[in-house]
Design a protein around this motif. Sequence first.
Motif, PDB file in Angstrom:
ATOM      1  N   PHE A 194       0.351  15.655 -12.856  1.00  0.00           N
ATOM      2  CA  PHE A 194      -0.651  14.665 -13.668  1.00  0.00           C
ATOM      3  C   PHE A 194      -1.292  13.483 -12.433  1.00  0.00           C
ATOM      4  O   PHE A 194      -0.249  13.046 -11.975  1.00  0.00           O
ATOM      5  N   GLU A 195      -2.298  13.376 -12.656  1.00  0.00           N
ATOM      6  CA  GLU A 195      -2.945  12.065 -11.887  1.00  0.00           C
ATOM      7  C   GLU A 195      -4.037  11.274 -12.567  1.00  0.00           C
ATOM      8  O   GLU A 195      -4.550  11.667 -13.498  1.00  0.00           O
ATOM      9  N   ILE A 196      -3.566  10.062 -12.564  1.00  0.00           N
ATOM     10  CA  ILE A 196      -4.683   8.833 -13.235  1.00  0.00           C
ATOM     11  C   ILE A 196      -5.000   7.916 -12.280  1.00  0.00           C
ATOM     12  O   ILE A 196      -3.927   7.444 -11.234  1.00  0.00           O
ATOM     13  N   VAL A 197      -6.493   7.695 -12.107  1.00  0.00           N
ATOM     14  CA  VAL A 197      -6.901   6.942 -11.108  1.00  0.00           C
ATOM     15  C   VAL A 197      -7.871   5.687 -12.015  1.00  0.00           C
ATOM     16  O   VAL A 197      -8.495   6.054 -12.889  1.00  0.00           O
ATOM     17  N   PHE A 198      -7.416   4.685 -11.684  1.00  0.00           N
ATOM     18  CA  PHE A 198      -7.822   3.392 -12.293  1.00  0.00           C
ATOM     19  C   PHE A 198      -9.072   2.758 -11.285  1.00  0.00           C
ATOM     20  O   PHE A 198      -8.743   2.602 -10.338  1.00  0.00           O
ATOM     21  N   GLN A 199     -10.219   2.520 -11.919  1.00  0.00           N
ATOM     22  CA  GLN A 199     -11.501   2.040 -11.200  1.00  0.00           C
ATOM     23  C   GLN A 199     -11.449   0.403 -11.212  1.00  0.00           C
ATOM     24  O   GLN A 199     -12.224  -0.030 -10.597  1.00  0.00           O
ATOM     25  N   GLN A 200     -10.414  -0.339 -11.594  1.00  0.00           N
ATOM     26  CA  GLN A 200     -10.625  -1.801 -11.556  1.00  0.00           C
ATOM     27  C   GLN A 200      -8.949  -1.973 -11.562  1.00  0.00           C
ATOM     28  O   GLN A 200      -8.081  -1.574 -11.958  1.00  0.00           O
ATOM     29  N   ALA A 201      -8.852  -3.183 -10.579  1.00  0.00           N
ATOM     30  CA  ALA A 201      -7.714  -3.914 -10.432  1.00  0.00           C
ATOM     31  C   ALA A 201      -7.261  -4.602 -11.609  1.00  0.00           C
ATOM     32  O   ALA A 201      -7.845  -4.833 -12.781  1.00  0.00           O
ATOM     33  N   GLY A 202      -5.960  -4.951 -11.929  1.00  0.00           N
ATOM     34  CA  GLY A 202      -5.235  -5.506 -12.917  1.00  0.00           C
ATOM     35  C   GLY A 202      -4.312  -4.875 -13.862  1.00  0.00           C
ATOM     36  O   GLY A 202      -3.859  -5.330 -14.974  1.00  0.00           O
ATOM     37  N   VAL A 203      -4.649  -3.481 -13.836  1.00  0.00           N
ATOM     38  CA  VAL A 203      -3.933  -2.616 -14.749  1.00  0.00           C
ATOM     39  C   VAL A 203      -2.455  -2.925 -14.509  1.00  0.00           C
ATOM     40  O   VAL A 203      -1.838  -2.949 -13.488  1.00  0.00           O
ATOM     41  N   ASP A 258       0.842  -1.276   0.051  1.00  0.00           N
ATOM     42  CA  ASP A 258       0.163   0.070   0.000  1.00  0.00           C
ATOM     43  C   ASP A 258       0.892   1.196   0.082  1.00  0.00           C
ATOM     44  O   ASP A 258       1.650   1.441   1.028  1.00  0.00           O
ATOM     45  N   TYR A 259       0.886   2.068  -1.112  1.00  0.00           N
ATOM     46  CA  TYR A 259       1.544   3.275  -1.225  1.00  0.00           C
ATOM     47  C   TYR A 259       0.667   4.439  -1.179  1.00  0.00           C
ATOM     48  O   TYR A 259      -0.609   4.394  -1.169  1.00  0.00           O
ATOM     49  N   VAL A 260       1.443   5.504  -0.588  1.00  0.00           N
ATOM     50  CA  VAL A 260       0.854   6.664  -0.555  1.00  0.00           C
ATOM     51  C   VAL A 260       1.707   7.823  -1.302  1.00  0.00           C
ATOM     52  O   VAL A 260       2.955   7.477  -1.408  1.00  0.00           O
ATOM     53  N   ALA A 261       0.897   8.784  -2.054  1.00  0.00           N
ATOM     54  CA  ALA A 261       1.695   9.901  -2.778  1.00  0.00           C
ATOM     55  C   ALA A 261       2.017  11.067  -1.671  1.00  0.00           C
ATOM     56  O   ALA A 261       1.261  11.450  -0.761  1.00  0.00           O
ATOM     57  N   PRO A 262       3.138  11.429  -1.984  1.00  0.00           N
ATOM     58  CA  PRO A 262       3.657  12.766  -1.106  1.00  0.00           C
ATOM     59  C   PRO A 262       2.646  14.056  -1.408  1.00  0.00           C
ATOM     60  O   PRO A 262       1.976  14.002  -2.441  1.00  0.00           O
ATOM     61  N   ASN A 280      -3.207  -3.790  -7.783  1.00  0.00           N
ATOM     62  CA  ASN A 280      -3.979  -4.977  -7.126  1.00  0.00           C
ATOM     63  C   ASN A 280      -5.262  -4.848  -6.722  1.00  0.00           C
ATOM     64  O   ASN A 280      -6.041  -5.701  -6.132  1.00  0.00           O
ATOM     65  N   ARG A 281      -5.733  -3.503  -6.547  1.00  0.00           N
ATOM     66  CA  ARG A 281      -6.894  -3.182  -5.786  1.00  0.00           C
ATOM     67  C   ARG A 281      -7.325  -1.731  -6.679  1.00  0.00           C
ATOM     68  O   ARG A 281      -6.827  -1.002  -7.015  1.00  0.00           O
ATOM     69  N   ALA A 282      -8.744  -1.920  -6.773  1.00  0.00           N
ATOM     70  CA  ALA A 282      -9.415  -0.577  -7.517  1.00  0.00           C
ATOM     71  C   ALA A 282      -8.937   0.607  -6.989  1.00  0.00           C
ATOM     72  O   ALA A 282      -8.873   0.731  -5.619  1.00  0.00           O
ATOM     73  N   ASP A 337      -2.801   0.093  -3.624  1.00  0.00           N
ATOM     74  CA  ASP A 337      -2.167  -1.362  -3.464  1.00  0.00           C
ATOM     75  C   ASP A 337      -1.436  -1.758  -4.943  1.00  0.00           C
ATOM     76  O   ASP A 337      -2.385  -2.327  -5.891  1.00  0.00           O
ATOM     77  N   TRP A 338      -0.023  -1.504  -5.036  1.00  0.00           N
ATOM     78  CA  TRP A 338       0.588  -1.797  -6.243  1.00  0.00           C
ATOM     79  C   TRP A 338       1.608  -2.829  -5.876  1.00  0.00           C
ATOM     80  O   TRP A 338       2.301  -2.752  -4.833  1.00  0.00           O
ATOM     81  N   ASN A 339       1.977  -3.645  -7.038  1.00  0.00           N
ATOM     82  CA  ASN A 339       3.292  -4.496  -7.097  1.00  0.00           C
ATOM     83  C   ASN A 339       4.170  -3.466  -8.154  1.00  0.00           C
ATOM     84  O   ASN A 339       3.703  -3.197  -9.207  1.00  0.00           O
TER      85      ASN A 339
END
Length: 314
Positions: free
Chosen positions: A297-306, A196-200, A224-226, A213-215
């Motif tokens: 720039f920010e991009i938010v993905f609404q589903q996992a697996g990207v 689980d990462y957070v942005a500064p 890993n999570r939307a 939640d990213w790998n």
Amino acid sequence: MAALGLATSWLNSPPLTAAALHGRVVLVDFWTYTCVNWLRTLPYREAWAEKYGRYGLALVGVHTPEFDFEHELGNVQRAVDDLAIDHPVAIDNDYAIWTSFDNHYWPALYFVDALGIVRHHHFGEGEYEQSEAMIQALLTEAGATGFDREPVRVDAIGVEAAAGWADLWSPENYLGYERTENFASPNGAVLGTGHDYVAPAELALNHWALAGDWNIDRGAVLLNRANGTISYRFHARDVNLVLAPGGGLVPFQVRIDGRPPAGDHGADVDADGNGLLDRPRLYQLVRQTGRITDRTFEIVFQQAGVLAYAFTFG
């Protein structure tokens, strides 16, 4: 030229041989379909093929993949269709042609005379008039006459338009741990496993961060999570990102400095920042129309697996 026989398959043509091309001036164009630098050269390649084809010029593309999904023939075929490419394309999944030419770049253009000898090469973008002059010289050597000596003019649009070089202060950056730079999420990267990462609160220019939640894997980052986010502080007219869905269609939303992009949206995003990840390719997410300055720039993905592979700018 004999190396063309090492292609794993061909698109738009039966297999071509050095013997079949003997007597023609050949442009061998190494490319991969997510490469924005190559995409910006494509209008010139096609214009030359159209103008000089009747005088003995042959354009032969060699698709040598960079990312894992570019090895899949169906993905390359769809890119060829989307880009309306009609010249022969050798599929070089084993890097055999690339190695035979001792090539190291996308894009790379090799100028082959009518006897099959490589006489010139050019790597990267630009020098279009010089390249066209070389085509003319080789055609003249081969006995061609009557073609217009004025260089072609192209009116490229979308992702194929030339970069805004004067304002391009952000270099290409890969997101996988093997080649990434300037990762800025607090406490750094946890490699090869979910975290689980957070942005500064703020990013320095050309730094990037994850939230959610990213790998972070070798060649890409995997969500890993939307509702995971990638943010990037950039200085350029355009923001492009190579992405692949994990399966199905993935809605996403883009923000610039926390707001919808409005008139600064790219070809794959609407004015409200909404877009849809439908297949593995390069997505143009921002094209600014006003004064260029440092922006986030920010991009938010609404589903996992990207999977996100690399940022490029223009």
